[in-house]
Design a protein around this motif. Sequence first.
Motif, PDB file in Angstrom:
ATOM      1  N   UNK A   1      16.890  45.903  77.737  1.00 32.97           N
ATOM      2  CA  UNK A   1      17.797  46.995  78.005  1.00 32.97           C
ATOM      3  C   UNK A   1      18.156  47.064  79.484  1.00 32.97           C
ATOM      4  N   UNK A   2      18.834  48.151  79.841  1.00 33.43           N
ATOM      5  CA  UNK A   2      19.251  48.342  81.227  1.00 33.43           C
ATOM      6  C   UNK A   2      18.058  48.384  82.189  1.00 33.43           C
ATOM      7  N   UNK A   3      16.928  49.061  81.841  1.00 26.41           N
ATOM      8  CA  UNK A   3      15.782  49.046  82.760  1.00 26.41           C
ATOM      9  C   UNK A   3      15.297  47.637  83.083  1.00 26.41           C
ATOM     10  N   UNK A   4      15.296  46.760  82.082  1.00 28.17           N
ATOM     11  CA  UNK A   4      14.847  45.397  82.334  1.00 28.17           C
ATOM     12  C   UNK A   4      15.753  44.662  83.303  1.00 28.17           C
ATOM     13  N   UNK A   5      17.053  44.865  83.166  1.00 31.25           N
ATOM     14  CA  UNK A   5      18.016  44.230  84.072  1.00 31.25           C
ATOM     15  C   UNK A   5      17.843  44.785  85.492  1.00 31.25           C
ATOM     16  N   UNK A   6      17.671  46.103  85.597  1.00 32.58           N
ATOM     17  CA  UNK A   6      17.462  46.706  86.920  1.00 32.58           C
ATOM     18  C   UNK A   6      16.159  46.214  87.548  1.00 32.58           C
ATOM     19  N   UNK A   7      15.124  46.067  86.713  1.00 32.75           N
ATOM     20  CA  UNK A   7      13.860  45.557  87.220  1.00 32.75           C
ATOM     21  C   UNK A   7      13.993  44.132  87.744  1.00 32.75           C
ATOM     22  N   UNK A   8      14.770  43.307  87.033  1.00 35.46           N
ATOM     23  CA  UNK A   8      14.993  41.927  87.462  1.00 35.46           C
ATOM     24  C   UNK A   8      15.713  41.886  88.803  1.00 35.46           C
ATOM     25  N   UNK A   9      16.708  42.764  88.968  1.00 32.19           N
ATOM     26  CA  UNK A   9      17.438  42.819  90.240  1.00 32.19           C
ATOM     27  C   UNK A   9      16.518  43.274  91.370  1.00 32.19           C
ATOM     28  N   UNK A  10      15.690  44.287  91.094  1.00 30.84           N
ATOM     29  CA  UNK A  10      14.757  44.788  92.112  1.00 30.84           C
ATOM     30  C   UNK A  10      13.784  43.699  92.552  1.00 30.84           C
ATOM     31  N   UNK A  11      13.270  42.932  91.602  1.00 35.59           N
ATOM     32  CA  UNK A  11      12.330  41.863  91.951  1.00 35.59           C
ATOM     33  C   UNK A  11      13.027  40.790  92.777  1.00 35.59           C
ATOM     34  N   UNK A  12      14.247  40.427  92.409  1.00 38.49           N
ATOM     35  CA  UNK A  12      14.993  39.425  93.164  1.00 38.49           C
ATOM     36  C   UNK A  12      15.233  39.901  94.603  1.00 38.49           C
ATOM     37  N   UNK A  13      15.653  41.151  94.756  1.00 34.03           N
ATOM     38  CA  UNK A  13      15.919  41.693  96.088  1.00 34.03           C
ATOM     39  C   UNK A  13      14.631  41.768  96.900  1.00 34.03           C
TER      40      UNK A  13
ATOM     41  N   UNK B   1       9.811  49.535  93.119  1.00 32.35           N
ATOM     42  CA  UNK B   1      10.776  49.887  92.077  1.00 32.35           C
ATOM     43  C   UNK B   1      10.611  48.979  90.854  1.00 32.35           C
ATOM     44  N   UNK B   2      10.384  47.690  91.096  1.00 34.58           N
ATOM     45  CA  UNK B   2      10.118  46.759  89.999  1.00 34.58           C
ATOM     46  C   UNK B   2       8.871  47.189  89.233  1.00 34.58           C
ATOM     47  N   UNK B   3       7.837  47.586  89.968  1.00 33.80           N
ATOM     48  CA  UNK B   3       6.611  48.062  89.339  1.00 33.80           C
ATOM     49  C   UNK B   3       6.877  49.308  88.511  1.00 33.80           C
ATOM     50  N   UNK B   4       7.704  50.200  89.027  1.00 37.39           N
ATOM     51  CA  UNK B   4       8.042  51.427  88.303  1.00 37.39           C
ATOM     52  C   UNK B   4       8.738  51.105  86.979  1.00 37.39           C
ATOM     53  N   UNK B   5       9.656  50.138  86.999  1.00 35.33           N
ATOM     54  CA  UNK B   5      10.347  49.745  85.768  1.00 35.33           C
ATOM     55  C   UNK B   5       9.350  49.212  84.741  1.00 35.33           C
ATOM     56  N   UNK B   6       8.404  48.406  85.192  1.00 37.53           N
ATOM     57  CA  UNK B   6       7.393  47.876  84.268  1.00 37.53           C
ATOM     58  C   UNK B   6       6.623  49.008  83.605  1.00 37.53           C
TER      59      UNK B   6
ATOM     60  N   UNK C   1      16.499  33.761  87.040  1.00 36.56           N
ATOM     61  CA  UNK C   1      17.867  33.284  86.806  1.00 36.56           C
ATOM     62  C   UNK C   1      18.817  33.867  87.857  1.00 36.56           C
ATOM     63  N   UNK C   2      18.694  35.184  88.099  1.00 40.78           N
ATOM     64  CA  UNK C   2      19.524  35.819  89.126  1.00 40.78           C
ATOM     65  C   UNK C   2      19.302  35.152  90.486  1.00 40.78           C
ATOM     66  N   UNK C   3      18.028  34.939  90.821  1.00 40.06           N
ATOM     67  CA  UNK C   3      17.695  34.352  92.117  1.00 40.06           C
ATOM     68  C   UNK C   3      18.246  32.939  92.236  1.00 40.06           C
ATOM     69  N   UNK C   4      18.188  32.175  91.141  1.00 43.80           N
ATOM     70  CA  UNK C   4      18.696  30.800  91.161  1.00 43.80           C
ATOM     71  C   UNK C   4      20.189  30.771  91.455  1.00 43.80           C
TER      72      UNK C   4
END
Length: 227
Positions: A2-14, A97-102, A119-122
């Motif tokens: 869902x959206x939280x997972x996508x936001x978490x992925x972006x937070x981890x990449x950043x 923030x990534x931890x919060x999403x988890x 994938x985003x980071x790549x």
Amino acid sequence: MGVPGIMGAICLMVAYAFGILAMQMTTIADAVLLFATAPFFAAVLGWFALSERVAPSTWGAIIIALVGIVIMQGGAIATGNAIGNLFAVGSAMFFALFTLVLRMRKDGDMLPTVVLSGIFASVVCFVVANSYGSGLRIPQNDLIIALLMGVFQTGAGLILYTIGARSVPAVQLALLPLIEVILSPLWVALIVGEQPTKLILLGGLFVGAAIVADALMTARNQRAQTL
């Protein structure tokens, strides 16, 4: 996810991108110290968004761990480049923030979030490397190091971290990775032969004692609640 997972992925990449920029623009001592502010961000975010109460013993552990890291860095606090220091703080905040999403999706499978972050980071790294660097022409030795870090140092670590998020509160989840601060000098000593100083050993003792004490106090409180 869902959206939280996508936001978490972006937070981890950043978080990782800011971490790399921080280590390039400020001192390693400042970067390591400011990365260690992640538990503070996780504590505030966890309390505000998830109503996860932070025990006094955990606050104490965070403070003692930070004191230990300051000792390990020779007592210096934020003496490097100001922009680099801001990137280090930003890295800590986005990792929190990534931890919060988890924790928000602790009942679901959040491992795909880690994959999506890669994938985003790549994609981002491909664009940056082709625009400002030498593209994907990577020397063989660097490629081996990158593969080892991607599989073990980053990949395996994040998998275990994500699994742990199902049962560990956000603030403690962000506190436990500070063990890396203790183990880093040990790996350097064993592999490179660089012996740690007395300050590093003393500071590491503070950090380790804080994490162990918090874990023991948490376990004792949980036992008391079940009786």
